[in-house]
Design an enzyme around this catalytic site. Structure first.
Site, PDB file in Angstrom:
ATOM      1  N   ARG A 170       0.878  -1.135   0.017  1.00  0.00           N
ATOM      2  CA  ARG A 170       0.036   0.016   0.160  1.00  0.00           C
ATOM      3  C   ARG A 170       0.760   1.307   0.120  1.00  0.00           C
ATOM      4  O   ARG A 170       2.098   1.164   0.085  1.00  0.00           O
ATOM      5  CB  ARG A 170      -0.816  -0.045   1.219  1.00  0.00           C
ATOM      6  CG  ARG A 170      -0.098   0.196   2.610  1.00  0.00           C
ATOM      7  CD  ARG A 170      -1.193   0.322   3.596  1.00  0.00           C
ATOM      8  NE  ARG A 170      -0.559   0.470   4.930  1.00  0.00           N
ATOM      9  CZ  ARG A 170      -1.244   0.692   6.150  1.00  0.00           C
ATOM     10  NH1 ARG A 170      -2.583   0.783   6.099  1.00  0.00           N
ATOM     11  NH2 ARG A 170      -0.569   0.934   7.105  1.00  0.00           N
ATOM     12  N   ASP A 229       9.055  -9.991   6.953  1.00  0.00           N
ATOM     13  CA  ASP A 229       9.157  -9.218   8.106  1.00  0.00           C
ATOM     14  C   ASP A 229      10.669  -8.656   7.964  1.00  0.00           C
ATOM     15  O   ASP A 229      11.610  -9.347   8.234  1.00  0.00           O
ATOM     16  CB  ASP A 229       8.917  -9.883   9.431  1.00  0.00           C
ATOM     17  CG  ASP A 229       8.862  -9.220  10.719  1.00  0.00           C
ATOM     18  OD1 ASP A 229       9.668  -7.884  10.517  1.00  0.00           O
ATOM     19  OD2 ASP A 229       8.618  -9.417  11.796  1.00  0.00           O
ATOM     20  N   VAL A 230      10.846  -7.297   7.608  1.00  0.00           N
ATOM     21  CA  VAL A 230      11.999  -6.919   7.611  1.00  0.00           C
ATOM     22  C   VAL A 230      13.066  -6.538   8.693  1.00  0.00           C
ATOM     23  O   VAL A 230      13.971  -6.522   8.648  1.00  0.00           O
ATOM     24  CB  VAL A 230      11.962  -5.561   6.779  1.00  0.00           C
ATOM     25  CG1 VAL A 230      11.342  -5.692   5.339  1.00  0.00           C
ATOM     26  CG2 VAL A 230      11.518  -4.341   7.681  1.00  0.00           C
ATOM     27  N   ASN A 274      11.319   0.364   1.423  1.00  0.00           N
ATOM     28  CA  ASN A 274      10.447   1.251   1.967  1.00  0.00           C
ATOM     29  C   ASN A 274       9.743   1.037   3.270  1.00  0.00           C
ATOM     30  O   ASN A 274       9.053   1.905   3.712  1.00  0.00           O
ATOM     31  CB  ASN A 274       9.358   1.214   0.821  1.00  0.00           C
ATOM     32  CG  ASN A 274       7.853   1.755   1.113  1.00  0.00           C
ATOM     33  OD1 ASN A 274       7.988   3.334   1.248  1.00  0.00           O
ATOM     34  ND2 ASN A 274       6.944   1.155   1.129  1.00  0.00           N
ATOM     35  N   TYR A 319      11.140   8.312  15.710  1.00  0.00           N
ATOM     36  CA  TYR A 319      11.091   8.301  14.302  1.00  0.00           C
ATOM     37  C   TYR A 319      12.037   9.211  13.775  1.00  0.00           C
ATOM     38  O   TYR A 319      12.598   8.758  12.808  1.00  0.00           O
ATOM     39  CB  TYR A 319       9.522   8.804  14.084  1.00  0.00           C
ATOM     40  CG  TYR A 319       9.158   8.695  12.513  1.00  0.00           C
ATOM     41  CD1 TYR A 319       8.951   7.607  12.022  1.00  0.00           C
ATOM     42  CD2 TYR A 319       9.272  10.036  11.922  1.00  0.00           C
ATOM     43  CE1 TYR A 319       8.435   7.600  10.541  1.00  0.00           C
ATOM     44  CE2 TYR A 319       8.825   9.844  10.507  1.00  0.00           C
ATOM     45  CZ  TYR A 319       8.537   8.729   9.850  1.00  0.00           C
ATOM     46  OH  TYR A 319       8.323   8.550   8.600  1.00  0.00           O
TER      47      TYR A 319
END
Length: 257
Positions: free
Chosen positions: A20, A67-68, A94, A162
């Site tokens: 997405r 799952d990175v 990404n 973040y």
């Protein structure tokens, strides 16, 4: 000559977080430019909806559940898809998450670790494992996804975890771009502003935030996923062949002021 440089005909692309948002828009852009695309994501529902969207545009994507944050799984995915297609020529790293407004002194240990694990470690594992194959062939292009939050400290929301992760992604991009430049592998980064995606747009109705964000944005608007995908395509393609280790803000002017 110049339009041809934007084409990636016959190349294979692997996109993390491709189900997405920015990942899916970049899949569509790269398909349109002639690539074959594998979208990966963390759950089957996102993969199926992303695959169906692309099918509706006439594109047949492969899908990979990934799952990175699990480096062994990322290594296995890089091995598998390089074998299946002969090479993965382009990686779009990404996959990422955001976290609600949390004062720096109150971020829980688990929340800090989780965000860093996805937004920084996951990008590194992806670059490392797919990069090994590219380095072995002496060619490849990697595009990481950073953020304006890696260039400035956002307000009014408090998101030290973040911001820190995205700043680290920018420096990771520069570091790998420098290391791999003379070995045929380019690494560049797109740093988006607020983008109209499911991860971000739930905040666009917030009267405590949106007016401030727009006041800080010269264009007085958020970006669209296709606008970010256009920059990803540029960096992935030979149109940017003289660029590596570069962080490109796509921010509606946000970082000007």
């Amino acid at each position: 000559m110049y339009l041809e440089k934007m084409r990636v005909s016959g190349q294979t692309v692997f996109i993390t977080g491709g189900g997405r948002g920015i990942g899916l828009a970049s899949a569509e852009a790269l398909f349109e430019a002639g690539a074959h695309v594998i979208i990966s994501d963390i759950n089957d529902a996102l993969l199926e909806s992303g695959k169906a969207y692309l099918a509706g545009k006439g594109y047949a994507a492969d899908t990979a559940l990934l799952d990175v944050t699990r480096p062994h799984d990322v290594a296995a995915a890089a091995e598998e898809w390089n074998k299946r297609h002969g090479s993965v020529d382009i990686l779009v790293a990404n996959a990422g998450i955001a976290w609600p407004d949390t004062p720096g002194e109150e971020i829980a240990d688990d929340n800090w670790r989780r965000l860093i694990d996805v937004d920084l470690n996951g990008v590194y594992w992806s670059c490392r494992e797919f990069g090994k194959h590219m380095l072995g062939r002496g060619r490849g292009s990697i595009v990481t996804i950073g953020s304006i939050s890696g260039l400035i400290s956002n307000k009014p929301q408090r998101q030290a975890h973040y911001n820190s992760a995205k700043a680290a992604v920018h420096h990771l991009t520069k570091s790998l771009g420098g290391e791999w430049a003379d070995r045929g592998v380019r690494v560049n980064c797109v740093a988006p502003t607020y983008v109209d995606t499911p991860m971000s747009n739930t905040s666009f109705d917030d009267p405590a935030r949106m007016p401030i964000w727009m006041d800080l944005t010269p264009m007085r608007r958020v970006a669209k996923p296709d606008e970010i995908a256009s920059a990803i395509l540029f960096l992935a393609s030979d149109a940017s062949s003289a660029m590596t280790g570069t962080v490109v803000p796509v921010d509606c002017g946000y970082t000007i002021w």
